[in-house]
Design a protein around this motif. Structure first.
Motif, short mmCIF file in Angstrom:
data_model
loop_
_atom_site.label_atom_id
_atom_site.label_comp_id
_atom_site.label_asym_id
_atom_site.label_seq_id
_atom_site.Cartn_x
_atom_site.Cartn_y
_atom_site.Cartn_z
N ALA A 89 34.42 29.54 29.63
CA ALA A 89 34.06 30.58 28.67
C ALA A 89 35.27 31.45 28.34
CB ALA A 89 32.95 31.46 29.25
N PRO A 90 35.37 31.92 27.10
CA PRO A 90 36.46 32.85 26.75
C PRO A 90 36.41 34.08 27.64
CG PRO A 90 35.19 32.22 24.79
CD PRO A 90 34.45 31.69 25.98
N GLY A 91 37.55 34.47 28.14
CA GLY A 91 37.63 35.67 28.99
C GLY A 91 37.33 35.44 30.45
N ALA A 92 37.01 34.20 30.85
CA ALA A 92 36.74 33.92 32.26
C ALA A 92 37.97 34.26 33.10
CB ALA A 92 36.38 32.44 32.45
N ALA A 93 37.74 34.83 34.27
CA ALA A 93 38.84 35.23 35.14
C ALA A 93 39.57 34.02 35.69
CB ALA A 93 38.31 36.07 36.30
N LEU A 114 51.15 32.32 29.05
CA LEU A 114 51.45 31.49 30.22
C LEU A 114 51.91 32.35 31.39
CD1 LEU A 114 52.13 28.48 31.21
CD2 LEU A 114 54.43 28.98 30.43
N ILE A 115 51.44 32.00 32.56
CA ILE A 115 51.92 32.63 33.81
C ILE A 115 52.39 31.51 34.73
CG2 ILE A 115 51.20 33.72 35.96
CD1 ILE A 115 49.74 35.75 34.50
N ILE A 116 53.57 31.72 35.31
CA ILE A 116 54.10 30.80 36.32
C ILE A 116 54.26 31.59 37.61
CG2 ILE A 116 55.99 29.28 37.00
CD1 ILE A 116 56.60 28.90 34.01
N VAL A 117 53.67 31.07 38.68
CA VAL A 117 53.76 31.71 39.99
C VAL A 117 54.61 30.83 40.90
CG1 VAL A 117 52.47 32.54 42.00
CG2 VAL A 117 51.48 32.78 39.71
N ASP A 118 55.63 31.45 41.49
CA ASP A 118 56.51 30.78 42.45
C ASP A 118 55.94 31.01 43.84
OD1 ASP A 118 58.53 29.97 44.19
OD2 ASP A 118 60.13 30.89 43.02
N HIS A 119 55.65 29.93 44.55
CA HIS A 119 55.05 30.01 45.88
C HIS A 119 56.07 29.78 46.99
CE1 HIS A 119 51.13 30.15 43.98
NE2 HIS A 119 51.53 29.14 43.23
N ASN A 129 47.38 28.74 28.21
CA ASN A 129 46.31 28.84 27.23
C ASN A 129 45.48 30.11 27.43
OD1 ASN A 129 45.29 27.33 24.92
ND2 ASN A 129 43.38 27.15 26.04
N ALA A 130 46.02 31.08 28.17
CA ALA A 130 45.27 32.29 28.51
C ALA A 130 45.02 33.18 27.29
CB ALA A 130 46.01 33.09 29.58
N GLN A 131 43.89 33.86 27.32
CA GLN A 131 43.56 34.84 26.29
C GLN A 131 44.42 36.08 26.49
OE1 GLN A 131 39.33 35.51 25.64
NE2 GLN A 131 39.68 37.71 25.73
N SER A 132 44.52 36.50 27.76
CA SER A 132 45.36 37.65 28.09
C SER A 132 45.92 37.47 29.49
CB SER A 132 44.56 38.95 28.00
OG SER A 132 43.53 38.96 28.96
N LEU A 133 47.02 38.16 29.76
CA LEU A 133 47.69 38.09 31.06
C LEU A 133 47.46 39.40 31.81
CD1 LEU A 133 51.06 36.54 29.83
CD2 LEU A 133 49.01 35.35 30.65
N ALA A 134 47.11 39.30 33.09
CA ALA A 134 46.83 40.48 33.91
C ALA A 134 48.01 40.84 34.81
CB ALA A 134 45.58 40.25 34.75
N LYS A 135 49.01 40.00 34.88
CA LYS A 135 50.18 40.24 35.72
C LYS A 135 51.44 40.13 34.88
CE LYS A 135 47.85 40.64 39.55
NZ LYS A 135 47.75 41.91 40.24
N GLN A 136 52.52 40.70 35.41
CA GLN A 136 53.81 40.68 34.73
C GLN A 136 54.84 39.99 35.61
OE1 GLN A 136 55.09 44.60 33.55
NE2 GLN A 136 52.98 45.29 33.31
N THR A 137 55.94 39.56 34.98
CA THR A 137 57.03 38.97 35.72
C THR A 137 57.47 39.94 36.82
OG1 THR A 137 57.76 37.76 33.77
CG2 THR A 137 59.38 38.04 35.52
N GLY A 138 57.62 39.41 38.03
CA GLY A 138 58.02 40.23 39.17
C GLY A 138 56.87 40.66 40.06
N SER A 149 43.03 35.85 31.84
CA SER A 149 41.69 35.47 31.40
C SER A 149 41.84 34.22 30.52
CB SER A 149 41.02 36.61 30.64
OG SER A 149 41.75 36.95 29.49
N ALA A 150 40.92 33.30 30.68
CA ALA A 150 40.97 32.04 29.95
C ALA A 150 40.76 32.28 28.46
CB ALA A 150 39.91 31.08 30.47
N GLY A 151 41.40 31.46 27.66
CA GLY A 151 41.28 31.65 26.22
C GLY A 151 41.67 30.43 25.42
N ASN A 152 42.29 30.70 24.28
CA ASN A 152 42.67 29.63 23.38
C ASN A 152 43.96 30.03 22.66
OD1 ASN A 152 42.68 27.33 21.88
ND2 ASN A 152 40.96 27.88 20.59
N SER A 153 44.96 30.41 23.42
CA SER A 153 46.21 30.88 22.83
C SER A 153 47.24 29.76 22.67
CB SER A 153 46.82 31.99 23.69
OG SER A 153 47.15 31.50 24.98
N GLY A 154 46.97 28.61 23.26
CA GLY A 154 47.92 27.49 23.16
C GLY A 154 47.58 26.59 21.99
#
Length: 179
Positions: A89-93, A114-119, A129-138, A149-154
């Motif tokens: 669903a749009p906006g799903a966490a 897009l978010i890339i997490v280094d582990h 393809n996220a609708q919005s990003l909740a985190k920032q680089t760093g 949140s899931a979306g259709n940005s791609g």
């Protein structure tokens, strides 16, 4: 005149060599029953030295939904999938599958938001393809943190999340890592 003829022969020889290599490459690619190209996964060498490597087969899905594209499937418009697409669903966490540090959080053509997490130890997870990003680089994230949140940005026609797992820059099948 003699020099031009030698150059022509060398060019022809190089062209034949390239054609032969191209033909060998086409022969070595795996082809599914419907003649569409698929990606074969490089053999994964178990990594018990790193925390992320020990989590193979134990990670939770980054979002609840239905997998509509799998690793290795041929895309209609080009290369094979290097990850999975989860319709939701749009906006799903969207949750981080493991702890790490955000190394990229922005729009990227083809991937959308897009978010890339280094582990650590060259492991990265990619969430596109996220609708919005909740985190920032760093930002540091823990497993389960909401990062987008899931979306259709791609460039995908469906609403959902594109998800990849990479080690040393090579994509691996996320379904081998998720329980």
């Amino acid at each position: 005149m003699e020099k031009r003829e030698a150059e022509r022969r060398l060019a022809a020889k190089n062209a034949r060599k390239q054609a032969k290599q191209s033909k060998q490459t086409r022969k070595s690619r795996p082809v599914s029953r419907d003649d569409t190209e698929t990606v074969t996964e490089a053999p994964y060498r178990p990594d018990t030295a790193s925390a992320f490597g020990r989590m193979r087969g134990k990670l939770k899905m980054p979002v609840t939904g239905t997998i509509t594209a799998r690793y290795g499937m041929k895309r209609a418009d080009g290369p094979s999938w290097k990850g999975i697409f989860i319709r939701t669903a749009p906006g799903a966490a969207v949750h981080a599958v493991a702890g790490g540090r955000v190394v990229f959080a922005d729009f990227l053509r083809g991937f959308g938001n897009l978010i890339i997490v280094d582990h650590g130890n060259q492991y990265m997870t990619i969430y596109g393809n996220a609708q919005s990003l909740a985190k920032q680089t760093g930002d540091n994230v823990s497993a389960g943190d909401t990062i987008a949140s899931a979306g259709n940005s791609g460039e995908n026609t469906e609403t959902g999340l594109y998800f990849e797992i990479r080690h040393n820059g090579r994509a691996y099948n996320p379904l081998d890592w998720i329980r």
